[in-house]
Design an enzyme around this catalytic site. Structure first.
Site, PDB file in Angstrom:
ATOM      1  N   LYS A   1      47.355  40.656  35.591  1.00 18.37           N
ATOM      2  CA  LYS A   1      47.803  39.897  34.422  1.00 18.37           C
ATOM      3  C   LYS A   1      47.579  40.674  33.131  1.00 18.37           C
ATOM      4  O   LYS A   1      48.439  40.701  32.248  1.00 18.37           O
ATOM      5  CB  LYS A   1      47.074  38.541  34.368  1.00 18.37           C
ATOM      6  N   SER A   2      46.419  41.312  33.000  1.00 18.79           N
ATOM      7  CA  SER A   2      46.119  42.071  31.784  1.00 18.79           C
ATOM      8  C   SER A   2      47.145  43.179  31.554  1.00 18.79           C
ATOM      9  O   SER A   2      47.647  43.365  30.439  1.00 18.79           O
ATOM     10  CB  SER A   2      44.723  42.693  31.873  1.00 18.79           C
TER      11      SER A   2
ATOM     12  N   ASP B   1      36.186  36.963  34.335  1.00 17.30           N
ATOM     13  CA  ASP B   1      37.094  35.977  34.918  1.00 17.30           C
ATOM     14  C   ASP B   1      36.739  35.625  36.356  1.00 17.30           C
ATOM     15  O   ASP B   1      37.328  34.707  36.935  1.00 17.30           O
ATOM     16  CB  ASP B   1      38.537  36.489  34.873  1.00 17.30           C
TER      17      ASP B   1
ATOM     18  N   ARG C   1      41.493  28.922  36.975  1.00 21.00           N
ATOM     19  CA  ARG C   1      40.462  29.548  37.814  1.00 21.00           C
ATOM     20  C   ARG C   1      39.501  28.506  38.402  1.00 21.00           C
ATOM     21  O   ARG C   1      38.989  28.685  39.504  1.00 21.00           O
ATOM     22  CB  ARG C   1      39.721  30.627  37.030  1.00 21.00           C
TER      23      ARG C   1
END
Length: 442
Positions: free
Chosen positions: A25-26, A323, A399
């Site tokens: 995602k980053s 995360d 998450r």
């Protein structure tokens, strides 16, 4: 208003198979942003096709980039650095905190008005850490609710380069300042006492930015960026997201007789905190076919069920796994003994107060845990007996949702989450992937 979609996970036996995790995602966000800024075409393979990433793509289109999708290939025709257009309406980032914060940095120096909006969850997340350095650069901010969305940036006629020491370890703050430095005359410097994920620095160099990194004896990094570089479109192959891989990894470790392989996972040093911690706990995780793709380290991960023991996770490791703490907490719940997670106050300003929501979810599933302002202690029983049976309120946090579905695959009793919809923000294929491996979710 859309209806919530509850989902329940049931105790499962033996996960097996091979999966390829969606793109990181980053890197997906940064590829769209830098591709949209660069001259010429950028070709992106393996982008994460999730709600968050789609919102960043829409923002870049609103600012003048042309984005075309051909099957799995995304083609971006950028505006050229310094040539973004003023958006005709507010940029809606939905739940995408990374996208919103990075684009704030990118557009801040432009002499134009840009308004940012988001969903209920994003509108509760503080933006001051991004806005403070932008104000030092000369950007004016208009926000009705303090340092929260919705807010409007007014770029100055001339931006000031700054030397800024990051007060809290944050790749988003670092990246926003560096992106602001692209359209700022002179040298912008970011001082980073604790290493955070370094994708922005690697990608800026690849696109042609003049960026130098120095490190002192204490390990503090000094990142210098020269303004107004010519950025050129690139071809990018995005590896699998280790933050998404965390969930099948933990499931396979905890479910007896499991043996899975996750292909093409990013193993960047600044993202390895979870795997290092799981190794310390006794996890059988092998890194196979280690290689480099587009300047990033990648491997296939073979994961076998393991007997885990509790450990203490030092605060210094938090930036490399921020995360992944929800997934780690699930592993800790079934490990033997006490797991202590230190220096994790950053979890309080995620999609939810993730630390509090995590502790609540563990407790209603009969896990003994202690929550502090910046720590979580989980007392593992070493078995699934008596655990589960809870109905977890996810607070729009993807998450949390995925973590407690993994919990339910392992616990004696089923676990239900109140809503699965937000999982699409980062890992749309999560449920079918887990089902494909043998997990019982319905």
């Amino acid at each position: 208003m859309q209806k919530t979609i509850p989902m329940t996970a049931y105790k499962s036996t033996r996960l097996s198979g091979i999966i390829k995790i969606p793109g990181d995602k980053s890197i997906s966000h940064r590829s769209l942003i830098l591709g949209g800024l660069a001259s010429g075409e950028t070709h992106i393979h393996g982008i994460l096709e999730s709600d968050d990433v789609f919102n960043t793509a829409a923002a870049m289109q609103a600012l003048g980039a042309c984005i075309i999708k051909k099957d799995d290939l995304w083609i971006i025709r950028g505006t050229g650095n310094g040539c973004l257009l003023a958006a005709q309406k507010p940029l809606d980032f939905g739940n995408a905190g990374t996208g919103a914060r990075l684009v704030m940095g990118m557009v801040g120096p432009y002499h134009m008005k840009t308004t940012f909006i988001g969903d209920a969850s994003l509108s509760k997340r503080p933006m001051a850490r991004i806005l403070d350095p932008l104000q030092l650069m000369g950007v004016e901010i208009e926000a009705t609710h303090g340092n929260y969305l919705p807010l409007t940036l007014y770029g100055p006629k001339m931006t000031n380069p700054i030397c800024y020491r990051i007060p809290v370890a944050s790749a988003q703050v670092k990246s926003a300042i560096l992106l602001a430095g692209l359209n700022t005359a002179g040298t912008t410097t970011v001082i980073e006492p604790i290493l955070t994920r370094d994708h922005t620095e690697k990608m800026l160099k690849a696109f042609g930015a003049k960026l130098e990194i120095e490190k002192n004896a204490e390990g503090t990094r000094f990142i210098h960026l020269n303004g107004h570089p010519h950025l050129t479109g690139q071809t990018i192959h995005i590896p699998g997201d280790p933050s998404s891989a965390a969930f099948p990894i933990v499931a396979a470790l905890l479910i007896e007789d499991s043996d899975i392989t996750i292909e093409n996972v990013l193993i960047n040093n600044s993202r390895m905190g979870l795997i290092e911690t799981l190794w310390e706990m006794g996890a059988q995780i092998e890194l196979l076919n280690q290689r480099q793709t587009g300047g990033e380290d990648v491997a296939n991960l073979r994961v076998k069920s393991s007997v885990l023991k509790g450990v203490t996770v030092p605060k210094e490791r938090a930036p490399s796994m921020i995360d992944e703490y929800p997934a780690l907490a699930v592993a800790a719940a079934f490990a033997e003994g006490k797991t202590v997670m230190l220096g994790i106050e950053e979890l309080r300003v995620k999609e939810s107060d993730r630390l509090s929501v995590l502790a609540q979810g563990l407790k209603i599933n009969h896990v003994d845990c202690e929550e502090g302002q910046d720590f979580l202690i989980v007392h593992g029983k070493g078995s699934a007996k008596g655990l589960g049976g809870g109905h977890v309120t996810t607070h729009l946090d993807h998450r949390i949702a995925m973590s407690f579905l993994i919990f339910g695959l392992v616990s004696e009793k089923p676990v239900t989450i109140d809503d699965k919809r937000m999982i699409a923000t980062s890992f749309p294929e999560f449920i079918p992937f887990i089902q494909q491996l043998g997990g019982k979710i319905s």
